[in-house]
Scaffold this motif. Structure first.
Motif, short mmCIF file in Angstrom:
data_model
loop_
_atom_site.label_atom_id
_atom_site.label_comp_id
_atom_site.label_asym_id
_atom_site.label_seq_id
_atom_site.Cartn_x
_atom_site.Cartn_y
_atom_site.Cartn_z
N GLY A 50 33.01 36.99 90.94
CA GLY A 50 32.40 35.99 90.06
C GLY A 50 32.98 34.62 90.36
O GLY A 50 33.75 34.45 91.30
N TRP A 51 32.60 33.63 89.55
CA TRP A 51 33.04 32.27 89.80
C TRP A 51 34.53 32.10 89.52
O TRP A 51 35.07 32.66 88.57
N LEU A 52 35.18 31.28 90.36
CA LEU A 52 36.53 30.78 90.09
C LEU A 52 36.38 29.28 89.86
O LEU A 52 35.76 28.58 90.66
N TYR A 53 36.94 28.79 88.75
CA TYR A 53 36.81 27.37 88.42
C TYR A 53 38.11 26.64 88.69
O TYR A 53 39.21 27.13 88.38
N LEU A 54 37.98 25.45 89.28
CA LEU A 54 39.12 24.62 89.64
C LEU A 54 39.05 23.30 88.88
O LEU A 54 38.06 22.57 88.98
N ALA A 55 40.09 23.01 88.11
CA ALA A 55 40.23 21.70 87.48
C ALA A 55 41.29 20.92 88.25
O ALA A 55 42.33 21.48 88.62
N ALA A 56 41.02 19.65 88.53
CA ALA A 56 41.93 18.87 89.35
C ALA A 56 42.12 17.48 88.77
O ALA A 56 41.22 16.91 88.14
N ILE A 57 43.32 16.93 89.01
CA ILE A 57 43.66 15.56 88.63
C ILE A 57 44.04 14.81 89.90
O ILE A 57 44.93 15.24 90.64
N MET A 58 43.39 13.69 90.17
CA MET A 58 43.68 12.88 91.36
C MET A 58 44.33 11.56 90.96
O MET A 58 43.88 10.89 90.02
N ASP A 59 45.40 11.19 91.68
CA ASP A 59 45.97 9.85 91.52
C ASP A 59 45.16 8.90 92.41
O ASP A 59 45.10 9.08 93.63
N LEU A 60 44.54 7.90 91.83
CA LEU A 60 43.63 7.03 92.57
C LEU A 60 44.36 6.21 93.63
O LEU A 60 43.76 5.82 94.63
#
Length: 386
Positions: A247-257
């Motif tokens: 099934g789906w694996l969800y990825l949450a990410a935070i990027m430093d601009l």
């Protein structure tokens, strides 16, 4: 002199790093160098993982039954035949028939691939004689050819180090950092001539943002001004998806601009608030941001939730949100996800979520975050309603 900030790691990061060693069979030194970790630190994480009952249960315990000699010989013959056919197919795939219409170009292809395939097999597939190839090889090499050979070796190394993900623009940028002054056109011609190209694939579509809620919406504070004067001034956040057989694996990410690095991430089998907040907590724990930081995201229910806003408030972070149904307001994050999928995910068929997690962890921490520079041209996937 400013003291170097000590790195801080979440339990999820530690486990993924240890899993990368255990599952891949690579050495602790090799993985540690890729992730920028000391051997002693990574060894401690690996030992902890191996002490878990689940890790022991995954180790094979059965031994194969000996195979009859005649059956083993037949299997060996079939494997040898399959290997020969595979090499022929690869040679035809890698050789550009338009470039190989004249013997000189065919000989160049054979010379470049002689360590990978038998010379006589390549000669037979490309329709040239082995004697002609060896005669061509003995001819004097001019200065331009010598320079091209050295440049080609450098191109292959950069391409290999990127896992085959870099095309000519990014190869050119990497070589420029190394001090090589070759033009982009020359690099592009060499890559085209020798069949060196970036891996690409078409993305699948999934809706990951639900902005149909009555929760508070923050104003757009960055207005597509995708630049930051220093680290921890602007963070971008988003969620994407990875297909697996489970099934789906969800990825949450935070990027430093400022650096374009992923400073926080989390992977789960759901898109609930806990997924997004785990990525945010990792970023805060590792970066220790001071006041004045802006956190920009879409209007998804995860980022507008009370729990998420409480974490932002406790850390002194100001929320900012994109306009409704406008992916371009968060283009750098969309571009990162595009890179992740076209350079990695769409070239894999994951059987389990755990397998995908290990691969994505290695991509983010071992490749993307350690790259010398990231693209400044943003690619936004036409994948969803933002």
């Amino acid at each position: 002199m400013q003291e170097r900030q000590r790195r801080s790691f979440t339990e999820e990061y530690k486990r993924q790093a240890a899993e990368l060693v255990v599952s891949s069979g690579r050495s602790i030194t090799s993985v540690g160098k890729e992730l920028g970790l000391r051997d002693s630190v990574l060894r401690r994480w690996v030992e902890k993982l191996r002490q878990e009952p689940a890790a022991a249960a995954r180790r094979p315990t059965t031994q194969a039954t000996p195979m009859p000699a005649d059956q083993a010989a037949e299997i060996a013959r079939l494997r040898e035949e399959n290997e020969r056919l595979r090499m022929e197919r690869d040679i035809l795939k890698k050789s550009n028939r338009d470039l190989c219409r004249n013997p000189d170009m065919s000989f160049r292809f054979i010379e470049d691939h002689r360590d990978a395939y038998p010379v006589r097999l390549m000669c037979a597939v490309l329709g040239v004689s082995a004697a002609g190839y060896y005669a061509w090889r003995e001819r004097p090499v001019n200065a331009r050819a010598t320079t091209n050979a050295a440049l080609l070796a450098a191109i292959r190394q950069v391409h290999q180090d990127s896992g085959g993900r870099y095309g000519s623009p990014r190869v050119h940028a990497a070589l420029r950092v190394q001090g090589r002054g070759a033009s982009r056109g020359r690099i592009e011609r060499l890559m085209h001539r020798h069949g060196i190209r970036a891996i690409m694939a078409s993305p699948r579509r999934v809706r990951t943002t639900d902005s149909r809620h009555g929760l508070p919406i923050a104003p757009n504070l960055i207005e597509r001004h995708f630049a930051a004067a220093a680290p921890n001034r602007i963070w971008l956040a988003d969620i994407t998806y990875i297909p697996t057989a489970e099934g789906w694996l969800y990825l949450a990410a935070i990027m430093d601009l400022f650096s374009r690095k992923i400073v926080g991430w989390a992977m789960r089998d759901h898109m609930q608030v806990e997924l997004a907040s785990s990525a945010l907590k990792m970023a805060i724990q590792q970066q220790h941001p001071e006041g004045g930081l802006i956190h920009h995201s879409d209007r998804g229910v995860q980022y507008a939730s009370q729990d998420y806003r409480a974490i932002l408030s406790a850390a002194g972070i100001t929320a900012s949100m994109s306009r409704k149904a406008d992916c371009y307001d968060n283009a750098p994050m969309e571009s990162f996800f595009h890179t992740l999928k076209t350079e990695l995910v769409h070239h894999r068929q994951y059987e389990t979520r755990a397998e995908a997690q290990r691969d994505i962890f290695a991509f983010i921490e071992g490749f993307y975050n350690r790259a010398s520079e990231h693209p400044s041209v943003y690619v936004v996937e036409e994948k969803r309603v933002c």
